[in-house]
Design an enzyme around this catalytic site. Structure first.
Site, short mmCIF file in Angstrom:
data_model
loop_
_atom_site.label_atom_id
_atom_site.label_comp_id
_atom_site.label_asym_id
_atom_site.label_seq_id
_atom_site.Cartn_x
_atom_site.Cartn_y
_atom_site.Cartn_z
N CYS A 196 -15.06 -0.58 -0.52
CA CYS A 196 -14.71 -0.67 0.91
C CYS A 196 -14.09 0.60 1.47
CB CYS A 196 -13.77 -1.85 1.14
SG CYS A 196 -14.55 -3.46 0.87
N PHE A 216 0.81 -1.22 0.00
CA PHE A 216 0.00 0.00 0.00
C PHE A 216 0.85 1.27 0.00
CE2 PHE A 216 -2.79 -3.33 1.34
CZ PHE A 216 -4.01 -3.02 0.75
#
Length: 429
Positions: free
Chosen positions: A260, A249
Protein backbone atom coordinates in the site's frame (compact mmCIF):
# COMPACT_ATOMS: atom_id res chain seq x y z
CA UNK A 1 -28.31 -8.33 1.05
CA UNK A 2 -26.92 -9.93 -2.11
CA UNK A 3 -23.36 -8.74 -2.75
CA UNK A 4 -20.76 -9.56 -5.39
CA UNK A 5 -17.05 -8.89 -5.10
CA UNK A 6 -14.94 -8.89 -8.26
CA UNK A 7 -11.37 -9.81 -7.36
CA UNK A 8 -10.29 -12.38 -4.76
CA UNK A 9 -7.05 -10.67 -3.83
CA UNK A 10 -6.25 -9.32 -0.40
CA UNK A 11 -8.95 -6.63 -0.32
CA UNK A 12 -11.62 -8.59 -2.16
CA UNK A 13 -11.20 -11.73 -0.09
CA UNK A 14 -11.33 -9.93 3.25
CA UNK A 15 -14.27 -7.80 2.10
CA UNK A 16 -16.24 -10.77 0.83
CA UNK A 17 -15.62 -12.94 3.89
CA UNK A 18 -16.49 -10.17 6.33
CA UNK A 19 -19.69 -9.18 4.53
CA UNK A 20 -20.72 -12.85 4.53
CA UNK A 21 -20.01 -13.06 8.25
CA UNK A 22 -22.39 -10.14 8.74
CA UNK A 23 -25.16 -12.27 7.23
CA UNK A 24 -25.09 -11.24 3.58
CA UNK A 25 -25.14 -13.57 0.56
CA UNK A 26 -21.75 -12.98 -1.08
CA UNK A 27 -20.38 -14.16 -4.42
CA UNK A 28 -16.65 -13.58 -4.93
CA UNK A 29 -15.34 -13.91 -8.48
CA UNK A 30 -11.79 -14.08 -9.82
CA UNK A 31 -10.26 -15.12 -13.15
CA UNK A 32 -7.60 -17.23 -11.41
CA UNK A 33 -9.21 -20.69 -11.60
CA UNK A 34 -6.63 -22.37 -9.36
CA UNK A 35 -7.10 -19.78 -6.64
CA UNK A 36 -10.88 -20.16 -6.81
CA UNK A 37 -10.67 -23.95 -6.57
CA UNK A 38 -8.52 -23.62 -3.45
CA UNK A 39 -10.91 -21.07 -1.94
CA UNK A 40 -13.87 -23.37 -2.56
CA UNK A 41 -12.06 -25.88 -0.32
CA UNK A 42 -11.48 -23.22 2.33
CA UNK A 43 -7.78 -22.82 1.57
CA UNK A 44 -6.77 -19.16 1.77
CA UNK A 45 -3.66 -18.19 -0.25
CA UNK A 46 -2.54 -15.43 2.13
CA UNK A 47 -1.71 -15.39 5.82
CA UNK A 48 -4.09 -13.09 7.65
CA UNK A 49 -5.10 -13.87 11.24
CA UNK A 50 -8.71 -15.05 11.46
CA UNK A 51 -9.40 -14.97 7.72
CA UNK A 52 -9.20 -18.67 6.88
CA UNK A 53 -11.49 -19.58 9.77
CA UNK A 54 -13.98 -16.94 8.63
CA UNK A 55 -13.90 -18.15 5.02
CA UNK A 56 -14.48 -21.78 6.02
CA UNK A 57 -17.29 -20.90 8.42
CA UNK A 58 -19.20 -18.94 5.82
CA UNK A 59 -18.60 -21.51 3.10
CA UNK A 60 -20.11 -24.17 5.36
CA UNK A 61 -23.10 -21.97 6.17
CA UNK A 62 -23.69 -21.17 2.51
CA UNK A 63 -23.29 -17.40 2.72
CA UNK A 64 -20.01 -17.26 0.79
CA UNK A 65 -19.59 -18.61 -2.76
CA UNK A 66 -16.56 -18.45 -5.05
CA UNK A 67 -16.60 -18.59 -8.83
CA UNK A 68 -14.92 -17.50 -12.06
CA UNK A 69 -17.90 -16.15 -14.04
CA UNK A 70 -18.28 -12.36 -13.92
CA UNK A 71 -21.73 -12.69 -15.51
CA UNK A 72 -22.89 -14.82 -12.57
CA UNK A 73 -21.51 -12.26 -10.13
CA UNK A 74 -23.29 -9.39 -11.90
CA UNK A 75 -26.59 -11.26 -11.86
CA UNK A 76 -26.15 -12.23 -8.20
CA UNK A 77 -25.32 -8.94 -6.53
CA UNK A 78 -27.38 -5.79 -6.29
CA UNK A 79 -24.17 -4.27 -4.95
CA UNK A 80 -20.99 -5.08 -6.89
CA UNK A 81 -17.63 -4.22 -5.35
CA UNK A 82 -14.69 -3.80 -7.73
CA UNK A 83 -11.65 -5.06 -5.85
CA UNK A 84 -9.23 -5.89 -8.65
CA UNK A 85 -5.54 -4.97 -8.69
CA UNK A 86 -4.32 -1.51 -9.66
CA UNK A 87 -0.57 -2.17 -10.11
CA UNK A 88 1.82 0.70 -10.59
CA UNK A 89 3.06 1.58 -14.05
CA UNK A 90 6.65 2.63 -14.72
CA UNK A 91 6.28 6.16 -13.32
CA UNK A 92 3.98 5.32 -10.42
CA UNK A 93 0.67 5.90 -12.15
CA UNK A 94 -1.96 3.25 -11.36
CA UNK A 95 -2.80 0.75 -14.08
CA UNK A 96 -6.61 0.85 -14.28
CA UNK A 97 -7.03 -1.62 -17.12
CA UNK A 98 -8.50 -4.27 -14.82
CA UNK A 99 -11.00 -1.78 -13.39
CA UNK A 100 -12.04 -0.75 -16.88
CA UNK A 101 -12.48 -4.37 -17.97
CA UNK A 102 -14.70 -5.13 -14.98
CA UNK A 103 -16.80 -2.01 -15.63
CA UNK A 104 -17.39 -3.16 -19.21
CA UNK A 105 -18.39 -6.65 -18.07
CA UNK A 106 -20.81 -5.25 -15.52
CA UNK A 107 -22.41 -3.00 -18.13
CA UNK A 108 -22.96 -5.85 -20.58
CA UNK A 109 -24.45 -8.23 -18.02
CA UNK A 110 -26.67 -6.06 -15.78
CA UNK A 111 -30.20 -7.55 -15.63
CA UNK A 112 -31.55 -4.55 -13.68
CA UNK A 113 -30.34 -1.79 -11.32
CA UNK A 114 -26.86 -2.25 -9.87
CA UNK A 115 -24.76 -0.22 -7.46
CA UNK A 116 -21.14 -0.45 -8.62
CA UNK A 117 -18.66 0.35 -5.86
CA UNK A 118 -14.95 1.10 -6.20
CA UNK A 119 -13.15 -0.81 -3.46
CA UNK A 120 -9.74 -0.87 -5.14
CA UNK A 121 -7.45 2.07 -4.42
CA UNK A 122 -7.83 4.28 -7.46
CA UNK A 123 -6.86 7.81 -8.54
CA UNK A 124 -9.33 10.66 -8.21
CA UNK A 125 -11.79 10.82 -11.13
CA UNK A 126 -11.76 7.05 -11.62
CA UNK A 127 -15.40 6.92 -10.57
CA UNK A 128 -16.28 9.25 -13.40
CA UNK A 129 -14.48 6.98 -15.87
CA UNK A 130 -16.19 3.87 -14.47
CA UNK A 131 -19.56 5.58 -14.85
CA UNK A 132 -18.72 6.60 -18.42
CA UNK A 133 -17.55 3.07 -19.31
CA UNK A 134 -20.73 1.48 -17.98
CA UNK A 135 -22.88 4.02 -19.78
CA UNK A 136 -21.11 3.38 -23.11
CA UNK A 137 -21.37 -0.42 -22.79
CA UNK A 138 -24.91 -0.61 -21.41
CA UNK A 139 -27.03 -1.50 -24.46
CA UNK A 140 -30.31 -1.83 -22.52
CA UNK A 141 -29.80 1.54 -20.75
CA UNK A 142 -30.38 -0.08 -17.36
CA UNK A 143 -30.15 2.27 -14.41
CA UNK A 144 -27.10 2.07 -12.19
CA UNK A 145 -25.10 4.05 -9.67
CA UNK A 146 -21.35 4.27 -9.07
CA UNK A 147 -19.89 4.86 -5.61
CA UNK A 148 -16.50 4.93 -3.92
CA UNK A 149 -15.94 3.00 -0.69
CA UNK A 150 -12.19 2.95 0.06
CA UNK A 151 -10.81 0.28 2.37
CA UNK A 152 -8.64 1.02 5.38
CA UNK A 153 -7.43 -2.49 6.16
CA UNK A 154 -3.99 -3.01 7.66
CA UNK A 155 -2.32 -6.31 6.86
CA UNK A 156 -2.11 -8.44 9.97
CA UNK A 157 -5.27 -6.89 11.45
CA UNK A 158 -7.52 -6.75 8.38
CA UNK A 159 -10.43 -8.80 9.73
CA UNK A 160 -10.46 -6.82 12.95
CA UNK A 161 -10.16 -3.54 11.03
CA UNK A 162 -13.14 -4.41 8.83
CA UNK A 163 -15.33 -5.46 11.74
CA UNK A 164 -14.28 -2.58 14.02
CA UNK A 165 -13.59 0.39 11.70
CA UNK A 166 -12.67 3.88 12.85
CA UNK A 167 -14.95 5.19 10.12
CA UNK A 168 -16.59 4.14 6.88
CA UNK A 169 -16.20 6.43 3.88
CA UNK A 170 -18.77 6.34 1.10
CA UNK A 171 -18.61 8.63 -1.91
CA UNK A 172 -21.99 8.75 -3.64
CA UNK A 173 -24.04 10.76 -6.10
CA UNK A 174 -27.55 9.58 -5.27
CA UNK A 175 -29.75 9.01 -2.23
CA UNK A 176 -30.37 5.45 -3.40
CA UNK A 177 -26.65 4.62 -3.35
CA UNK A 178 -26.23 6.31 0.04
CA UNK A 179 -29.15 4.39 1.55
CA UNK A 180 -27.95 1.02 0.22
CA UNK A 181 -24.40 1.41 1.53
CA UNK A 182 -25.60 2.86 4.84
CA UNK A 183 -27.88 -0.16 5.33
CA UNK A 184 -25.08 -2.55 4.36
CA UNK A 185 -22.67 -1.09 6.93
CA UNK A 186 -25.23 -0.39 9.66
CA UNK A 187 -24.39 -3.58 11.65
CA UNK A 188 -20.84 -2.29 12.25
CA UNK A 189 -22.14 0.71 14.23
CA UNK A 190 -19.31 2.90 12.96
CA UNK A 191 -19.33 6.58 11.92
CA UNK A 192 -20.19 6.89 8.22
CA UNK A 193 -18.56 9.75 6.34
CA UNK A 194 -20.64 10.58 3.26
CA UNK A 195 -18.84 12.53 0.54
CA UNK A 196 -18.84 13.01 -3.19
CA UNK A 197 -16.98 10.33 -5.15
CA UNK A 198 -13.86 12.39 -5.87
CA UNK A 199 -13.38 13.28 -2.21
CA UNK A 200 -13.70 9.62 -1.17
CA UNK A 201 -11.06 8.65 -3.71
CA UNK A 202 -8.63 11.25 -2.37
CA UNK A 203 -9.31 10.32 1.27
CA UNK A 204 -7.75 6.89 0.70
CA UNK A 205 -4.54 8.19 -0.90
CA UNK A 206 -4.26 11.04 1.61
CA UNK A 207 -4.69 8.71 4.60
CA UNK A 208 -1.95 6.31 3.55
CA UNK A 209 0.34 9.15 2.55
CA UNK A 210 -0.01 10.83 5.94
CA UNK A 211 0.78 7.58 7.79
CA UNK A 212 3.85 7.02 5.63
CA UNK A 213 4.86 10.64 6.29
CA UNK A 214 4.80 9.99 10.04
CA UNK A 215 7.08 6.98 9.55
CA UNK A 216 9.58 8.87 7.41
CA UNK A 217 9.46 11.83 9.80
CA UNK A 218 10.33 9.75 12.86
CA UNK A 219 13.08 7.95 10.93
CA UNK A 220 14.57 11.31 9.95
CA UNK A 221 14.40 12.41 13.59
CA UNK A 222 16.06 9.12 14.57
CA UNK A 223 19.02 9.99 12.35
CA UNK A 224 19.27 13.36 14.10
CA UNK A 225 19.15 11.57 17.45
CA UNK A 226 22.01 9.28 16.49
CA UNK A 227 24.12 12.22 15.34
CA UNK A 228 23.45 14.19 18.53
CA UNK A 229 23.50 11.42 21.13
CA UNK A 230 19.77 11.60 21.91
CA UNK A 231 17.45 8.58 22.22
CA UNK A 232 14.65 8.26 19.65
CA UNK A 233 12.57 6.07 21.96
CA UNK A 234 12.35 8.86 24.51
CA UNK A 235 11.86 11.49 21.82
CA UNK A 236 9.04 9.54 20.14
CA UNK A 237 7.26 9.06 23.46
CA UNK A 238 7.49 12.77 24.18
CA UNK A 239 6.06 13.56 20.75
CA UNK A 240 3.37 10.86 20.73
CA UNK A 241 1.77 11.85 24.04
CA UNK A 242 0.66 15.08 22.37
CA UNK A 243 -3.01 14.35 21.58
CA UNK A 244 -2.75 16.33 18.36
CA UNK A 245 -0.06 13.93 17.11
CA UNK A 246 -0.60 10.52 18.69
CA UNK A 247 1.91 7.72 19.20
CA UNK A 248 0.98 5.41 16.31
CA UNK A 249 3.40 5.21 13.38
CA UNK A 250 6.14 6.89 15.41
CA UNK A 251 8.31 3.79 15.75
CA UNK A 252 11.70 4.42 14.17
CA UNK A 253 13.16 1.60 12.12
CA UNK A 254 14.40 0.42 8.77
CA UNK A 255 11.49 1.95 6.84
CA UNK A 256 8.03 1.08 5.56
CA UNK A 257 7.11 -1.42 2.86
CA UNK A 258 4.13 -3.48 1.78
CA UNK A 259 1.65 -3.27 -1.04
CA UNK A 260 0.00 0.00 0.00
CA UNK A 261 2.29 2.78 1.20
CA UNK A 262 4.94 2.68 -1.55
CA UNK A 263 2.40 2.24 -4.36
CA UNK A 264 -0.10 4.76 -2.99
CA UNK A 265 2.52 7.45 -2.45
CA UNK A 266 3.84 6.97 -5.98
CA UNK A 267 0.29 7.16 -7.30
CA UNK A 268 -0.62 10.25 -5.27
CA UNK A 269 2.53 12.05 -6.43
CA UNK A 270 1.62 11.18 -10.00
CA UNK A 271 -1.99 12.30 -9.51
CA UNK A 272 -0.78 15.64 -8.18
CA UNK A 273 1.68 16.02 -11.08
CA UNK A 274 -1.11 15.47 -13.60
CA UNK A 275 -3.22 18.08 -11.82
CA UNK A 276 -0.38 20.58 -11.96
CA UNK A 277 0.85 20.37 -8.36
CA UNK A 278 4.38 19.31 -7.40
CA UNK A 279 3.94 17.32 -4.18
CA UNK A 280 7.44 17.98 -2.77
CA UNK A 281 6.51 16.65 0.67
CA UNK A 282 5.61 13.16 -0.52
CA UNK A 283 8.66 13.01 -2.76
CA UNK A 284 10.77 13.67 0.35
CA UNK A 285 8.85 11.00 2.30
CA UNK A 286 9.66 8.54 -0.45
CA UNK A 287 13.33 9.55 -0.56
CA UNK A 288 13.75 9.32 3.23
CA UNK A 289 12.31 5.81 3.19
CA UNK A 290 14.73 4.69 0.48
CA UNK A 291 17.68 6.28 2.28
CA UNK A 292 16.69 4.67 5.59
CA UNK A 293 17.40 1.20 4.23
CA UNK A 294 20.82 2.29 2.98
CA UNK A 295 21.58 3.93 6.33
CA UNK A 296 20.64 0.67 8.08
CA UNK A 297 22.98 -1.35 5.87
CA UNK A 298 25.80 1.04 6.80
CA UNK A 299 24.90 0.48 10.45
CA UNK A 300 25.45 -3.27 9.96
CA UNK A 301 28.73 -2.53 8.19
CA UNK A 302 29.86 -0.28 11.05
CA UNK A 303 28.97 -2.98 13.59
CA UNK A 304 30.98 -5.64 11.74
CA UNK A 305 33.71 -3.42 10.21
CA UNK A 306 34.16 -5.89 7.35
CA UNK A 307 31.00 -7.50 5.92
CA UNK A 308 32.69 -9.68 3.33
CA UNK A 309 32.99 -13.29 4.50
CA UNK A 310 30.70 -12.77 7.51
CA UNK A 311 27.58 -14.81 8.28
CA UNK A 312 24.58 -12.62 9.06
CA UNK A 313 21.42 -13.97 10.68
CA UNK A 314 18.28 -12.12 9.58
CA UNK A 315 15.17 -12.42 11.73
CA UNK A 316 12.05 -11.32 9.88
CA UNK A 317 11.43 -11.08 6.14
CA UNK A 318 7.83 -9.86 5.71
CA UNK A 319 7.37 -6.10 5.61
CA UNK A 320 5.50 -6.22 8.94
CA UNK A 321 4.46 -8.89 11.47
CA UNK A 322 1.32 -11.04 11.15
CA UNK A 323 1.53 -11.24 7.38
CA UNK A 324 3.46 -13.21 4.79
CA UNK A 325 3.54 -10.26 2.37
CA UNK A 326 6.98 -9.65 0.85
CA UNK A 327 5.95 -6.79 -1.44
CA UNK A 328 8.36 -3.87 -1.01
CA UNK A 329 9.67 -5.48 2.18
CA UNK A 330 12.81 -3.70 3.48
CA UNK A 331 14.40 -7.12 3.97
CA UNK A 332 14.79 -7.51 0.20
CA UNK A 333 16.95 -4.40 -0.23
CA UNK A 334 18.90 -5.03 2.97
CA UNK A 335 19.70 -8.66 2.16
CA UNK A 336 20.57 -7.90 -1.46
CA UNK A 337 22.99 -5.21 -0.28
CA UNK A 338 24.62 -7.51 2.26
CA UNK A 339 25.07 -10.23 -0.35
CA UNK A 340 26.59 -7.71 -2.77
CA UNK A 341 29.07 -6.85 -0.04
CA UNK A 342 30.07 -10.51 0.27
CA UNK A 343 28.06 -11.67 3.27
CA UNK A 344 26.46 -15.07 3.73
CA UNK A 345 22.83 -14.67 4.83
CA UNK A 346 20.75 -17.03 6.93
CA UNK A 347 17.11 -16.07 7.53
CA UNK A 348 13.94 -17.02 9.37
CA UNK A 349 10.39 -15.65 9.31
CA UNK A 350 7.38 -17.31 10.99
CA UNK A 351 5.18 -16.97 7.88
CA UNK A 352 6.92 -15.39 4.87
CA UNK A 353 9.71 -17.79 3.92
CA UNK A 354 7.94 -19.51 1.04
CA UNK A 355 7.13 -16.17 -0.59
CA UNK A 356 10.61 -14.87 0.25
CA UNK A 357 12.20 -17.70 -1.73
CA UNK A 358 10.73 -16.22 -4.90
CA UNK A 359 12.50 -12.88 -4.42
CA UNK A 360 15.58 -13.66 -2.31
CA UNK A 361 18.12 -16.08 -3.75
CA UNK A 362 21.21 -17.69 -2.19
CA UNK A 363 19.75 -17.34 1.30
CA UNK A 364 19.83 -20.22 3.79
CA UNK A 365 16.31 -20.49 5.21
CA UNK A 366 16.19 -21.90 8.72
CA UNK A 367 13.56 -23.70 10.80
CA UNK A 368 13.59 -21.20 13.68
CA UNK A 369 15.42 -18.21 15.11
CA UNK A 370 17.90 -20.32 17.05
CA UNK A 371 19.08 -22.22 13.98
CA UNK A 372 19.39 -18.90 12.20
CA UNK A 373 21.69 -17.25 14.74
CA UNK A 374 23.86 -20.33 15.30
CA UNK A 375 27.42 -19.58 14.20
CA UNK A 376 26.54 -16.10 12.95
CA UNK A 377 28.68 -12.99 13.24
CA UNK A 378 25.69 -10.69 13.61
CA UNK A 379 21.95 -10.95 14.25
CA UNK A 380 19.79 -8.47 12.32
CA UNK A 381 16.12 -7.86 13.16
CA UNK A 382 14.00 -6.65 10.24
CA UNK A 383 10.44 -7.54 11.30
CA UNK A 384 9.06 -7.11 14.80
CA UNK A 385 7.37 -10.48 15.22
CA UNK A 386 6.46 -11.22 18.85
CA UNK A 387 8.38 -14.51 18.53
CA UNK A 388 11.62 -12.54 18.36
CA UNK A 389 10.84 -10.52 21.48
CA UNK A 390 10.64 -13.67 23.58
CA UNK A 391 13.90 -15.43 22.64
CA UNK A 392 16.11 -17.18 25.19
CA UNK A 393 19.03 -14.76 24.90
CA UNK A 394 21.41 -16.88 26.95
CA UNK A 395 20.97 -19.53 24.25
CA UNK A 396 21.36 -16.93 21.49
CA UNK A 397 24.53 -15.54 23.08
CA UNK A 398 26.06 -18.99 23.44
CA UNK A 399 25.41 -19.97 19.82
CA UNK A 400 26.63 -16.85 18.01
CA UNK A 401 30.19 -16.50 16.78
CA UNK A 402 30.14 -12.82 17.75
CA UNK A 403 27.45 -11.35 20.05
CA UNK A 404 26.34 -8.46 17.81
CA UNK A 405 22.70 -7.42 17.38
CA UNK A 406 21.59 -4.79 14.87
CA UNK A 407 17.93 -4.11 15.63
CA UNK A 408 16.03 -2.55 12.74
CA UNK A 409 12.78 -2.33 14.72
CA UNK A 410 14.05 -1.33 18.18
CA UNK A 411 12.29 -4.29 19.78
CA UNK A 412 14.98 -4.88 22.43
CA UNK A 413 15.94 -2.58 25.33
CA UNK A 414 19.49 -1.47 24.69
CA UNK A 415 20.67 -1.64 28.31
CA UNK A 416 19.23 -5.12 28.80
CA UNK A 417 21.02 -6.42 25.71
CA UNK A 418 24.31 -4.87 26.75
CA UNK A 419 23.96 -6.25 30.28
CA UNK A 420 23.49 -9.70 28.75
CA UNK A 421 26.79 -9.32 26.91
CA UNK A 422 25.69 -8.24 23.43
CA UNK A 423 26.98 -5.35 21.37
CA UNK A 424 23.67 -3.70 20.55
CA UNK A 425 22.91 -1.27 17.72
CA UNK A 426 19.38 0.11 17.38
CA UNK A 427 17.89 2.87 15.25
CA UNK A 428 18.06 6.37 16.68
CA UNK A 429 20.12 5.50 19.75
Amino acid sequence: MKISVVGAGYVGLVTGACFADLGNQVYVVDIDKDKIEDLKKGNVPIYEPGLEEMVRRNLEQGRLVFGTEVRTAVHHGEVIFIAVGTPAKEYGEADLSYVEAVARSIAKNMPDYRLVVEKSTVPVNTGEQVKRTIRLNNPKKIKFDVASNPEFLAEGTAVRDFMNPDRIVIGVESKRAKDILSELYEPLKAPIVVTDIRSAEIIKHASNSLLATKISFINAVANVCEASGADITQVARGIGLDKRIGSEFLNAGVGYGGSCFPKDIDAFVRIADKLGYDFHLLKSVRQINAEQKAIFVRKIEDALWIVKGKTIAVLGLSFKPNTDDMREAPSVDVINSLQTMGATVKAYDPQAMEKAKAVLKDVTYCKDAYETVEGSDCMVVLTDWNDFKELDFSRVLASMRHPIIVDGRNIYPRKKMEDLGFQYFGVGH
